[in-house]
Each structure stands twice: as C-alpha cells, then as structure tokens.
Design an enzyme around this catalytic site. Structure first.
Site, PDB file in Angstrom:
ATOM      1  N   SER A 166      61.340  36.169  18.464  1.00 35.63           N
ATOM      2  CA  SER A 166      62.393  37.048  17.917  1.00 35.63           C
ATOM      3  C   SER A 166      63.723  36.334  18.013  1.00 35.63           C
ATOM      4  O   SER A 166      63.884  35.413  18.827  1.00 35.63           O
ATOM      5  CB  SER A 166      62.468  38.330  18.754  1.00 35.63           C
ATOM      6  OG  SER A 166      63.135  38.034  19.981  1.00 35.63           O
ATOM      7  N   ASP A 167      64.689  36.755  17.196  1.00 37.30           N
ATOM      8  CA  ASP A 167      66.035  36.259  17.437  1.00 37.30           C
ATOM      9  C   ASP A 167      66.546  36.970  18.699  1.00 37.30           C
ATOM     10  O   ASP A 167      65.922  37.899  19.219  1.00 37.30           O
ATOM     11  CB  ASP A 167      66.937  36.507  16.213  1.00 37.30           C
ATOM     12  CG  ASP A 167      68.134  35.580  16.208  1.00 37.30           C
ATOM     13  OD1 ASP A 167      68.709  35.339  15.132  1.00 37.30           O
ATOM     14  OD2 ASP A 167      68.502  35.083  17.293  1.00 37.30           O
ATOM     15  N   TYR A 168      67.705  36.558  19.134  1.00 40.36           N
ATOM     16  CA  TYR A 168      68.271  36.945  20.419  1.00 40.36           C
ATOM     17  C   TYR A 168      68.353  38.472  20.600  1.00 40.36           C
ATOM     18  O   TYR A 168      69.124  39.124  19.910  1.00 40.36           O
ATOM     19  CB  TYR A 168      69.672  36.348  20.483  1.00 40.36           C
ATOM     20  CG  TYR A 168      70.359  36.353  21.808  1.00 40.36           C
ATOM     21  CD1 TYR A 168      70.931  37.523  22.309  1.00 40.36           C
ATOM     22  CD2 TYR A 168      70.451  35.204  22.578  1.00 40.36           C
ATOM     23  CE1 TYR A 168      71.581  37.527  23.531  1.00 40.36           C
ATOM     24  CE2 TYR A 168      71.109  35.198  23.803  1.00 40.36           C
ATOM     25  CZ  TYR A 168      71.669  36.369  24.274  1.00 40.36           C
ATOM     26  OH  TYR A 168      72.309  36.368  25.471  1.00 40.36           O
ATOM     27  N   ALA A 169      67.482  39.021  21.458  1.00 35.22           N
ATOM     28  CA  ALA A 169      67.486  40.467  21.766  1.00 35.22           C
ATOM     29  C   ALA A 169      67.103  41.326  20.568  1.00 35.22           C
ATOM     30  O   ALA A 169      67.263  42.549  20.580  1.00 35.22           O
ATOM     31  CB  ALA A 169      68.840  40.908  22.302  1.00 35.22           C
ATOM     32  N   ALA A 170      66.556  40.712  19.538  1.00 31.10           N
ATOM     33  CA  ALA A 170      66.282  41.460  18.304  1.00 31.10           C
ATOM     34  C   ALA A 170      65.208  42.533  18.517  1.00 31.10           C
ATOM     35  O   ALA A 170      65.196  43.541  17.809  1.00 31.10           O
ATOM     36  CB  ALA A 170      65.876  40.508  17.185  1.00 31.10           C
TER      37      ALA A 170
END
Ligand code: GLC
Length: 741
Positions: free
Chosen positions: A260-264
């Site tokens: 996932s992208d950051y904290a997505a």
C-alpha cells in the site's frame, strides 16, 4: 534457499510471525534507543509487532541497515531477514534530473544506464527495493507530482517505464535492486489537480491512456506494485478488488508483492469506504494488498480477523509467500546484507563516471523554449559581461523534492558552472531575490519560524539583494535570470492553483526588462509553469527542471554551447491555468476550431484564451535548423493485420552545428467506434545529424499501432482511413494518409 525449504519455513511460522512479514515501518522504529513512547505509541502498535516487522522503509546506508538487520536477526526465532525499501526515484547520491526532465530527453536507453547506476548506489547502501519508477500519466500541471512522471503521453511513458525498470533490475538477482512501480492506478488524474483527490473515468479511458505505462512496467518484470491513495470511480484503489485483483493480478498475471502507499490502508476509513481499521484490513486483504506501509491495520487487526473466522488464513499465507519469495530471490537468506558494505558504498556513490553520466542526462533533459536572434549559445570568448541574477544563481537545491537521500552540498550550482566558462572579470552575480516570499503558505504547511527565515529574507536584505542585482544588471551586456519555483512547492502535496513565477521574482524581472538588455530565463521547476506574460519580453528561455547533482554544469554546457539542446517537452506548457488539464492528444469534438463550419463563436474554444498550450508536447529548439521534407508512405493501403507500411521523411541539418533531432511519428484514426485523438505518438527516433548532413528516416507502421480499446473495452482494430504525421513536435501538420483494408 530451495523453494521447498522456503515453503517449510512459511509453514513453521505462527500467525503473529506471518503477520509481521506484512508490516512495513520506517527507520525511527528501529533506532537504537527505546521507541515505545515515540513512534510505536503514535502509530498504536506493540513492540512485539515491531520486532516481527518484515520490511523497513527509507533507511539508506550500509552502516545503519546492517545495524538494524543485526538487531532484527537477533530478536527473531525465525531468521527471516528484513528487506529495505526506499524512495530512490531518480538517483540516490548521484541525483539525475526529475523524471519530468528525464521524459524530455526522449532517450530511454540513456535513462536505463542512469537507473542502473542508481541501482548500484542503492545496492551498496543496503537497499534492495526502490519505490520507483512512478509512472502515472500526468496531464495537469497543478498537481505537484507531475515532477515524478515522465509526462502526458502513454506511449512515451511506457518506453521510459520499461527502461527504468530494466535499469534498476537488469543485474538482479545478485546485484541491482527490485523495482516497485507506483502509484497504481490513475493517480495522475486527481480531479482539479488537487493532491489525494478522487479520480473518475470510464474504463475505456483508463485502459486506453492510464494503464499502458503500468502494463509496460509489469511486462518488463517489475517485482512490486504500490497501490495508490486515490479512489478510482468511487472505490479507493487500496481496497479495490477490480483493479488490483481482476486486472493487475488476473488479467496481467502479476504475482509479485502489492504494497500500500503510506498509511493508505487505514485511510480507507477516512475515505468513507471502511467503518474501522478492522474492516479496512479485511478489504485490503481481499484486494490482495500484501504489505501494509506504516499503518496499524495489519499489525492489530489481521489476527482477530482470522481467529474470529472473518478472514481465511490462506490469504495471509499467500501474501507472506510473495514476501518470502522476493527475499529469497534477492538472496537475503544467504546474505542478509546482500553484498552491501560501507567500503563498497564509498566506492559506488558519486563517482566521476556517475557524475559524468548525470551531467549528460541533465543536458539532454534541458528544453530550449525560446532563442530570439539566436542569442544562445553565448561565446565565453566574446568581450561581454554576463550578469547571472536570480534566486537560483548559486542555489544548491537543484535536486527536487523526491531526492530525499541526495546530498545538496554535492550539487554543482549554476554559478559554479558559469565559473568554468567565464573569467571573473566577465561574470557578475547576484541573487536579487528569494525563490519565494510567501510566508503564509510556508506557515500553512507547518514550517517553523526558523525554517521560514531560512527561505524568506528580511525586507531589508531583500531590498539590498534587489539593488545589488540591478546594479550589476546595469553594467552587464547580457542577463541570465535563474528563477522558478521552490522545491517545497512541487512534488507530493505540492498542488498549486497559480503557476506563474512568484510576485517577488516578477517584480525584479520587470525592473530588469526596463533596462532593454537581452534576458535569458533559466527556469528551475518541477512542473510546466505559466510563462505567458513574460515570454514576449524574454530573449531566450531554457526549461531546466530540477536538474540534479550536475545541474549547474549542464545548464552552463547548454548556455555556452558545449552541448546543443536536444530536449523535447514530454508535458505541455499551458497558456493559462484555465486550460488544465491540457495535452496534445485531444479529441476533435463535434466543433473543432480547426474544421468546424459553425460561426466563429459556436466552436469548442474559450472566449478569453487560446485552446493551444504555450508550448506543446514534443516541442523544443536546438542551435541547429533541421528541415523535414517529402513525407511519403510505401503504400496507401495496409492489407490486413500482417501488413506494414513504411513512412519515410527527408531530414536536413541546415546549420553548421551537429545536432540530435528527435523525430516523432503520430497517427490519427479518423473514424472509429470509440473516437480517437487528433493525433497520438506511436514512435520516435533520436537521430544524429552532422552539420549540413542529410538523412532519410523511416518508421514501420504496423497494425499493432492501430489498435484501441473498443466499446467492449477489449483491444480491437477497425478498417478505415489513417493519417500519418512525422515531425519535430506534436504541432506538426505534415501528414500523409493510408487505408487499412
Ligand atoms: C508517499 C508517496 C509514495 C512514497 C511513499 C513512501 O506518501 O505517495 O510515492 O513511495 O509514501 O515514502
């Protein structure tokens, strides 16, 4: 390790150990001191889960990665090595121009070499994966992340996507680094160019324009894919089974890791797609997102989901298997440091050879947008005084926002470069003004007073800088103004609604214009800017992007003629923000200004601005003059899909300066069941032409180039008439036609 043994290792793990492999945390979680009250508490995960974590983001350097790896292996019952992943997007220590500049080189082969160099630096520095290339199609200059893209065209982006992935990975598994392409998918289409905003489009548009570059990267063997922040047609990509599972995994046979992208994953709640982190974790797992980057979701929720029977543990096993497979493929079980060492690092980074290549890449990325009276190149031997003025006159921040691991001290500034060409009696320099003076914007993005003071001078200093600049400008024969946007204004979370130079730069420029001397603008920016109002008063314009570690040398090589500019825009420069998104491959519409028979009002146009951008896709000047004549086709008919037509054009370099010309092939499908653009790039060739040299250049036109996604969203081809354009940029109107039978 043999696959059988790897499978045994997986089967020997308990649920916590498996979940640990699906968590990625940043470096501060692994500092030598206790972090329990710091990042752990802030993120809300336990020390046990940190100790079981499988991958680390954005830690570079052999010393630190070894320290963390050693501690990890000591902590773990099962000796599963950590894998280190970082944003090494267009260079690690030797930093190249931003990808929007790399796109302007139209030289994928050269960029492959550059990315291989970057892989060497990253490998030596203890990283095994890079979150790059970013291959989102970018057509809206308001979006700060156009910086990271190679531009507005699916075909050109696909060629670069392939070359960048190959550059990173060609020496795998022993050397090189694994590529994690991003941000899948369609993140570049955020509505209004506003960061993290929704994207919404038909499946047809998605497949025809936004997916090709990702597909090219997957086909080139990219090992990982990063899911993007945005919703796509109302469903956040990071929980979107259709795009991640049905298209990426099933249709494209991608069996690598999705991170996932950051904290997505936790943001699925903020999107209003999941009610809580538990449901977010379930939705992301169901969409086959394997690694949770920097959120508490997988760490805290996967175990209860399994024990309460809401998530089949096999889904976790599948994800862990993909993670273990990559670690195994990269040889981490045999060598957790994977050959990195401080000694190798010292020998690998910022070598003269790497700097030399960076300088060449940077000169090829430069785009000469205007050169009135052929004022450029300047001759250092002329008895003229040059005033180098502007906020980038001696600025080391030429790397761009995403060169997170670059060392600004290593940058060659424009002044450094000029000094290698001009004796001190001919070179006058003055900063003149800051890059920007908008304190409220800086405060609004959380900068401290102290940080702001480093960017914005006091009024008295600003006044002094202004006066000094005017003083030397009055003495000089020629003025070079090095201006543009501040690095903090571009890149991630860098969306802007006003794309002109800032007022303080414009005010100084207007005073300089009053001197009626030649003024050459060197524009440093991470995006196409609005140069419309100042263009008429500028004698020459060079778009330099954030040109990288060797930027000052490259700009000087272009200005003083050691390099003949060959850059061609890979993204249009808008005439006005109101045009955005603006790109060359538009549809004709039912009332095209070029062909409509309606009265001059009732056409597809604006009342107050032109339709055309200030500078088009593919545009760029050089110090030579190349003519394109006599476009001809080997046949006026293509008989069936196995046939091909050869398009040939005669080039002549009508100057006494050797040049590299990028010849561009565009096609137009004039009538189709889904309307097609007025022209689309289908091929290009970089051709060296010596002074006064003539050359014929040919392109094979094959039926593959004529395919498009039809009403059923499947690739199709339809007989009919096609136009063939060949020229120096997308404005070319030199064409011939053929019929597909
Ligand atoms: C950022 C970016 C992504 C980057 C990741 C890790 O938010 O969206 O491009 O790779 O987080 O830093």
């Amino acid at each position: 390790m043999e696959e059988r043994k790897l499978r045994e290792l997986l089967n020997s793990l308990n649920l916590d150990e498996k979940i640990g492999q699906l968590i990625q945390l940043s470096g501060e979680f692994f500092s030598a001191k206790d972090v329990s009250l710091g990042p752990q508490k802030k993120l809300g995960i336990t020390k046990e889960m940190v100790d079981l974590c499988g991958s680390v983001m954005n830690v570079v350097g052999a010393k630190e990665t070894h320290r963390i790896q050693d501690a990890n292996l000591k902590n773990k019952k099962h000796p599963i090595p950590l894998i280190f992943m970082s944003d090494i997007i267009y260079g690690l220590k030797t930093v190249y121009p931003i990808p929007l500049g790399l796109g302007a080189t139209w030289d994928p082969d050269l960029i492959q070499k550059a990315y291989r160099n970057t892989a060497e630096e990253a490998y030596a520095s203890g990283n095994q994966v890079t979150f790059a290339p970013m291959i989102d199609l970018a057509r809206d200059a308001r979006w700060g992340r156009v910086l990271e893209s190679t531009g507005e065209d699916p075909y050109l982006n696909s060629r670069f996507a392939e070359s960048m992935v190959k550059g990173f990975q060609e020496d795998l598994p022993k050397y090189g680094i694994a590529s994690c392409i991003k941000h899948f998918a369609a993140y570049g289409a955020v509505e209004s160019g506003r960061e993290y905003n929704a994207t919404d489009m038909s499946e047809n548009r998605l497949r025809q324009y936004y997916l090709p570059s990702y597909k090219a990267a997957v086909d080139a063997g990219a090992k990982m894919v990063m899911s993007s922040f945005n919703t796509l047609n109302g469903v956040p990509v990071t929980g979107n089974k259709w795009i991640l599972k049905d298209i990426l995994r099933k249709e494209w046979n991608f069996d690598g890791i999705i991170i996932s992208d950051y904290a997505a994953i936790s943001e699925l709640v903020a999107h209003g797609f999941a009610q809580n982190n538990k449901q977010a974790s379930k939705l992301a797992m169901d969409a086959t997102v394997d690694i949770d980057m920097k959120s508490p979701c997988y760490a805290n929720e996967l175990k209860p989901l399994v024990t309460e029977g809401e998530l089949d543990e096999k889904k976790i096993d599948d994800a862990v298997w993909r993670v273990l497979k990559l670690k195994n493929e990269l040889g981490l079980f045999e060598d957790p440091y994977r050959g990195s060492s401080e000694e190798l690092e010292k020998k690998s980074v910022l070598t003269p050879e790497k700097r030399q290549l960076a300088r060449k890449v940077s000169t090829e990325a430069m785009v000469l947008l205007k050169n009135k009276n052929n004022i450029l190149p300047l001759n250092p031997k002329d008895d003229k005084e040059i005033a180098l003025i502007g906020p980038y006159e001696n600025e080391h921040e030429l790397l761009g926002l995403w060169a997170v691991h670059g060392d600004r001290k290593e940058t060659v500034t424009i002044k450094d470069g000029f000094k290698t060409y001009l004796s001190s009696d001919k070179l006058l320099t003055a900063k003149g003004t800051d890059i920007l003076r908008d304190k409220s914007m800086l405060k609004g993005i959380g900068l401290s007073e102290e940080q702001i003071e480093k960017i914005v001078s006091s009024d008295s200093v600003e006044k002094e800088n202004n006066n000094k600049a005017l003083e030397i400008a009055k003495k000089a024969d020629i003025i070079v103004f090095a201006g543009g946007e501040h690095t903090i204004e571009s890149g991630e979370a860098g969306s802007r609604g006003n794309l002109t130079l800032p007022d303080n730069q414009l005010q100084l420029l207007n005073k300089l214009f009053e001197l009626n001397k030649p003024i050459i603008l060197v524009n440093i920016s991470g995006r196409p800017m609005i140069l419309t109002d100042i263009e008429p008063k500028l004698t020459a314009i060079i778009q330099a992007w954030f040109p990288g570690t060797e930027g000052g040398n490259a700009i000087s090589d272009i200005i003083f003629g050691k390099a003949n500019p060959s850059g061609r825009l890979s993204m249009s420069f808008p005439y006005a923000v109101g045009q955005l998104p603006v790109y060359y491959s538009q549809f004709s519409t039912g009332r095209s200004v070029k062909t409509s028979t309606h009265s001059s009002r009732f056409m597809s146009k604006y009342l107050d601005i032109p339709n055309d951008p200030l500078y088009s896709f593919g545009y760029g000047l050089s110090y030579s003059k190349v003519s394109y004549d006599n476009l001809r086709l080997s046949s006026k008919e293509m008989n069936g899909e196995s046939d091909k037509i050869v398009a040939t054009i005669d080039l002549q370099n009508k100057s006494n300066v050797d040049t590299t010309e990028t010849i561009q092939l565009y096609l137009q499908d004039k009538f189709a069941s889904i309307v097609q653009p007025v022209k689309e790039l289908k091929g290009f060739k970089r051709v060296n032409l010596k002074a006064n040299e003539q050359k014929n250049v040919s392109f094979d036109i094959t039926s593959d180039m004529l395919k498009f996604y039809g009403p059923d969203n499947k690739l199709t081809i339809e007989p009919g008439e096609f136009n063939v354009f060949v020229g120096p940029n997308s404005d070319t109107d030199q064409y011939d036609s053929f019929e597909l039978k």
